[in-house]
Design a protein around this motif. Structure first.
Motif, PDB file in Angstrom:
ATOM      1  N   MET A   1       0.873  -1.157  -0.373  1.00 35.75           N
ATOM      2  CA  MET A   1      -0.055  -0.369  -0.283  1.00 35.75           C
ATOM      3  C   MET A   1       1.212   1.119  -0.186  1.00 35.75           C
ATOM      4  O   MET A   1       1.463   1.553   0.838  1.00 35.75           O
ATOM      5  N   PRO A   2       0.495   2.213  -0.394  1.00 36.51           N
ATOM      6  CA  PRO A   2       1.493   3.239  -1.149  1.00 36.51           C
ATOM      7  C   PRO A   2       1.279   4.684   0.736  1.00 36.51           C
ATOM      8  O   PRO A   2       0.027   4.140   0.947  1.00 36.51           O
ATOM      9  N   ILE A   3       2.797   4.904   0.635  1.00 34.15           N
ATOM     10  CA  ILE A   3       2.189   6.208   1.835  1.00 34.15           C
ATOM     11  C   ILE A   3       0.860   7.340   1.156  1.00 34.15           C
ATOM     12  O   ILE A   3       1.677   7.741   0.309  1.00 34.15           O
ATOM     13  N   GLU A   4       0.234   7.456   1.429  1.00 37.87           N
ATOM     14  CA  GLU A   4      -0.933   8.454   1.106  1.00 37.87           C
ATOM     15  C   GLU A   4      -1.023   9.901   1.523  1.00 37.87           C
ATOM     16  O   GLU A   4      -1.533  10.803   1.633  1.00 37.87           O
ATOM     17  N   THR A   5      -0.268   9.791   2.432  1.00 34.12           N
ATOM     18  CA  THR A   5      -0.047  11.449   3.167  1.00 34.12           C
ATOM     19  C   THR A   5       0.296  12.026   2.552  1.00 34.12           C
ATOM     20  O   THR A   5       1.224  12.090   1.643  1.00 34.12           O
ATOM     21  N   LYS A   6      -1.032  13.368   2.823  1.00 33.14           N
ATOM     22  CA  LYS A   6      -0.420  14.796   1.681  1.00 33.14           C
ATOM     23  C   LYS A   6       0.393  16.009   3.251  1.00 33.14           C
ATOM     24  O   LYS A   6      -0.219  15.950   3.918  1.00 33.14           O
ATOM     25  N   VAL A   7       1.508  16.047   2.713  1.00 33.02           N
ATOM     26  CA  VAL A   7       1.988  16.541   3.042  1.00 33.02           C
ATOM     27  C   VAL A   7       2.328  18.392   2.708  1.00 33.02           C
ATOM     28  O   VAL A   7       2.538  18.775   1.467  1.00 33.02           O
ATOM     29  N   PRO A   8       1.239  19.423   3.441  1.00 35.20           N
ATOM     30  CA  PRO A   8       1.222  20.970   2.886  1.00 35.20           C
ATOM     31  C   PRO A   8       2.540  21.182   2.706  1.00 35.20           C
ATOM     32  O   PRO A   8       3.533  20.979   3.140  1.00 35.20           O
ATOM     33  N   ALA A   9       2.930  21.986   0.924  1.00 33.28           N
ATOM     34  CA  ALA A   9       3.985  23.087   0.958  1.00 33.28           C
ATOM     35  C   ALA A   9       4.473  23.667   2.562  1.00 33.28           C
ATOM     36  O   ALA A   9       5.349  23.431   2.560  1.00 33.28           O
ATOM     37  N   GLN A  10       3.548  24.886   2.559  1.00 37.52           N
ATOM     38  CA  GLN A  10       3.669  25.767   4.038  1.00 37.52           C
ATOM     39  C   GLN A  10       4.222  25.203   5.101  1.00 37.52           C
ATOM     40  O   GLN A  10       3.491  24.690   5.069  1.00 37.52           O
ATOM     41  N   ILE A  11       5.055  25.306   5.395  1.00 39.56           N
ATOM     42  CA  ILE A  11       6.213  24.909   7.033  1.00 39.56           C
ATOM     43  C   ILE A  11       4.978  24.952   7.700  1.00 39.56           C
ATOM     44  O   ILE A  11       4.488  26.173   8.181  1.00 39.56           O
ATOM     45  N   PRO A  12       3.629  24.147   9.014  1.00 44.18           N
ATOM     46  CA  PRO A  12       3.154  25.410   9.824  1.00 44.18           C
ATOM     47  C   PRO A  12       4.114  25.557  10.423  1.00 44.18           C
ATOM     48  O   PRO A  12       5.157  25.459  10.617  1.00 44.18           O
ATOM     49  N   SER A  13       3.599  25.988  11.134  1.00 41.93           N
ATOM     50  CA  SER A  13       4.039  28.061  12.025  1.00 41.93           C
ATOM     51  C   SER A  13       3.855  27.888  13.755  1.00 41.93           C
ATOM     52  O   SER A  13       4.737  28.478  14.226  1.00 41.93           O
ATOM     53  N   SER A  14       3.082  27.282  13.633  1.00 43.97           N
ATOM     54  CA  SER A  14       2.067  27.201  15.476  1.00 43.97           C
ATOM     55  C   SER A  14       2.044  25.503  16.202  1.00 43.97           C
ATOM     56  O   SER A  14       2.155  24.961  14.643  1.00 43.97           O
ATOM     57  N   LEU A  15       1.729  25.761  17.211  1.00 42.29           N
ATOM     58  CA  LEU A  15       2.394  24.603  17.913  1.00 42.29           C
ATOM     59  C   LEU A  15       1.092  23.273  17.446  1.00 42.29           C
ATOM     60  O   LEU A  15       0.839  22.361  16.909  1.00 42.29           O
ATOM     61  N   ASP A  16      -0.477  24.069  17.071  1.00 44.02           N
ATOM     62  CA  ASP A  16      -2.096  23.578  17.435  1.00 44.02           C
ATOM     63  C   ASP A  16      -1.799  23.209  15.382  1.00 44.02           C
ATOM     64  O   ASP A  16      -1.926  22.492  14.940  1.00 44.02           O
ATOM     65  N   ALA A  17      -0.757  23.657  14.414  1.00 47.78           N
ATOM     66  CA  ALA A  17      -0.757  23.503  12.825  1.00 47.78           C
ATOM     67  C   ALA A  17      -0.192  22.227  13.772  1.00 47.78           C
ATOM     68  O   ALA A  17      -0.221  21.408  12.418  1.00 47.78           O
ATOM     69  N   TRP A  18       1.243  22.428  13.968  1.00 52.11           N
ATOM     70  CA  TRP A  18       1.996  21.764  13.771  1.00 52.11           C
ATOM     71  C   TRP A  18       1.123  20.262  14.275  1.00 52.11           C
ATOM     72  O   TRP A  18       1.301  18.879  14.169  1.00 52.11           O
TER      73      TRP A  18
END
Length: 511
Positions: A1-18
């Motif tokens: 099964m492939p890795i389906e995780t989508k990672v945004p290009a914009q790096i999070p900058s807050s703890l909640d977003a991370w």
């Protein structure tokens, strides 16, 4: 099964977003482990203990099961499961089967290298914990074992999402000695330990995991006091000082601290056996075990060798390898090593591309066509990041013609020459500047901020290219931030000469 995780290009900058991002990361399971565990689950002769033992070979699988068992939607008990067996009992075979069907499963060698390295560190930490502490605290061996294995698991998800960030953090903080808080805020927007604690709490990992992060974040003063005592050369006076502070002694002797000690030993050993970070953890471990530093070092080396026998993998570094090195030798970061010379086929292609640049009459239809050929020639001679900018003289600015190895936004870059004295000097006449660690502080501050952001490197080549003493183009290149290979520097200079002749031929094509 492939890795389906989508990672945004914009790096999070807050703890909640991370936390939201890492919570959605699906850490892949090696297909070999996945298949073995699945076969055991489908075999009615195998017990849950058998299944748990098979799962131990795959830390990412253990994490998935623990997260599933402790998820608020599934966990009926208030307390999180502290061991894999408890987690398996909570889930039951049918839900374990459903979970196995959802997990990304890929061949072990296809798992990204940074993630595999962190998984190996966690396995090494578990070996240290079992060898140093579990036999002495036999009643708590499961808490020690699983807490040690999962302590760094928030970094597994981070290594899968943004491997380059962790790689850059290691280079700047561990190897170059930059201030950790400044680097982490620049790279992640938050401190790494705060991020790990937030993720571990959200995943409801075993209490000993979150307690270790709490110690590092909120109880540093007590840790510093204990370390000060641990540095005492005389064992008897060391024990007397600790006895005089019973509250501090009770705080330090908590069994949960074994998880932090084991991971501190395993992480710091990645750099080398002779480094101050490792010595601090060894001193703390010696005082925890009430033994000498020499004894602890011997035990730690033995456990490292035992871990290597079980966990070492091709193309991954295990600290046991360094036990045969000279004592003061340390493992350099890959970005600190000069890259090898370009292979013969690349150099042959470079010669062909340079021949095309020197062709008479000019074969190029426009400057974009010419810059494309120049970019390919620079890549063939060993450069990994390339930026070619054309001078727009009426507007006194430089506009990107071609780029390689850089973010997409680099192609839209425009630099105003008058805003940088260094650019003005490079554009006044054909010249070359080579940035090195010795002159980086002097010249880096003179570079325009967008260039510093694109090339955060101490090893960089900048060359202005001229025709009839008039600069037309600026070439910027490096080898991915690593020290520049001499053969590639020489080839860069020859390529620049070829580009200048190509520009001259192109300018005279209608003459």
């Amino acid at each position: 099964m492939p890795i389906e995780t989508k990672v945004p290009a914009q790096i999070p900058s807050s703890l909640d977003a991370w936390v939201r991002l890492l919570d959605g990361i699906r850490v892949p399971v090696p297909k070999e482990s996945h298949d073995r565990v699945l076969a055991a689950i489908n075999d009615n002769r195998r017990s849950l203990r058998d299944i748990a033992e098979l799962m131990q070979d795959s830390p990412s699988l253990v994490l998935c099961v623990m997260r599933e068992a402790n998820h608020p939607n599934h966990a009926s008990q208030a307390e999180p499961a502290e061991s894999l067996e408890i987690a398996l009992n909570r889930l039951g075979l049918s839900r374990i089967l459903q979970l196995m069907g959802r997990l990304p499963s890929i061949p072990g060698d296809d798992i990204p290298p940074v993630l595999r390295q962190f998984l190996l560190i966690s396995q090494h930490a578990t070996q240290q914990a079992n060898g140093l502490f579990a036999s002495r605290l036999a009643r708590l061996w499961q808490e020690i074992h699983w807490g040690s294995l999962l302590f760094l698991s928030p970094l597994w998800a981070l290594a899968l999402a943004y491997p380059k960030l962790l790689d850059t953090w290691e280079l700047r903080v561990i190897h170059k000695g930059e201030e950790a808080s400044e680097v982490e805020h620049a790279l992640f927007g938050v401190r790494i330990m705060e991020l790990c604690r937030a993720v571990a709490t959200h995943w409801r990992l075993p209490e000993w995991v979150t307690q270790g992060y709490r110690l590092l974040l909120e109880e540093r003063e007590q840790l510093a006091q204990v370390l000060n005592i641990a540095r005492e050369p005389d064992e008897l006076s060391k024990q007397h000082r600790l006895d005089e502070e019973p509250g501090l002694r009770r705080w330090f002797n908590q069994p949960a601290n074994t998880v932090l000690l084991a991971n501190g030993l395993a992480l710091s050993a990645q750099v080398g056996w002779d480094n101050p970070h490792l010595l601090r953890w060894q001193l703390l471990t010696a005082m925890y075990l009430q033994t000498t530093l020499d004894d602890v070092q011997q035990q730690v080396h033995q456990q490292a060798a035992a871990s290597a026998r079980h966990h070492a993998r091709h193309a991954l570094f295990h600290p046991a390898e360094a036990l045969i090195w000279p004592w003061q030798q340390r493992r350099p970061h890959p970005d600190m090593l000069t890259p090898p010379p370009p292979p013969a086929q690349d150099l042959q292609r470079w010669r062909t591309l340079c021949g095309d640049l020197l062709a008479q009459p000019s074969p190029f239809t426009n400057t974009v066509h010419l810059a494309t050929q120049a970019r390919e020639a620079l890549l063939a001679c060993g450069m990994q990041r390339v930026l070619l900018l054309l001078l727009d003289k009426p507007n006194d600015c430089l506009r990107v013609q071609q780029s390689a190895g850089l973010p997409r936004e680099a192609s839209a870059l425009t630099l105003v020459a008058g805003q940088s004295k260094l650019l003005q000097k490079l554009l006044s006449k054909a010249s070359q500047l080579r940035l090195t660690p010795d002159n980086h502080a002097q010249f880096s501050a003179l570079l325009p901020a967008p260039l510093r952001a694109l090339f955060p490197s101490e090893h960089l080549l900048l060359r202005s290219l001229a025709v009839n003493d008039q600069v037309l183009m600026l070439a910027i290149a490096d080898q991915g931030g690593r020290p520049l290979a001499d053969v590639s520097v020489q080839a860069f200079g020859k390529t620049a000469q070829c580009i200048e002749r190509a520009l001259a031929s192109f300018a005279n094509r209608n003459a």
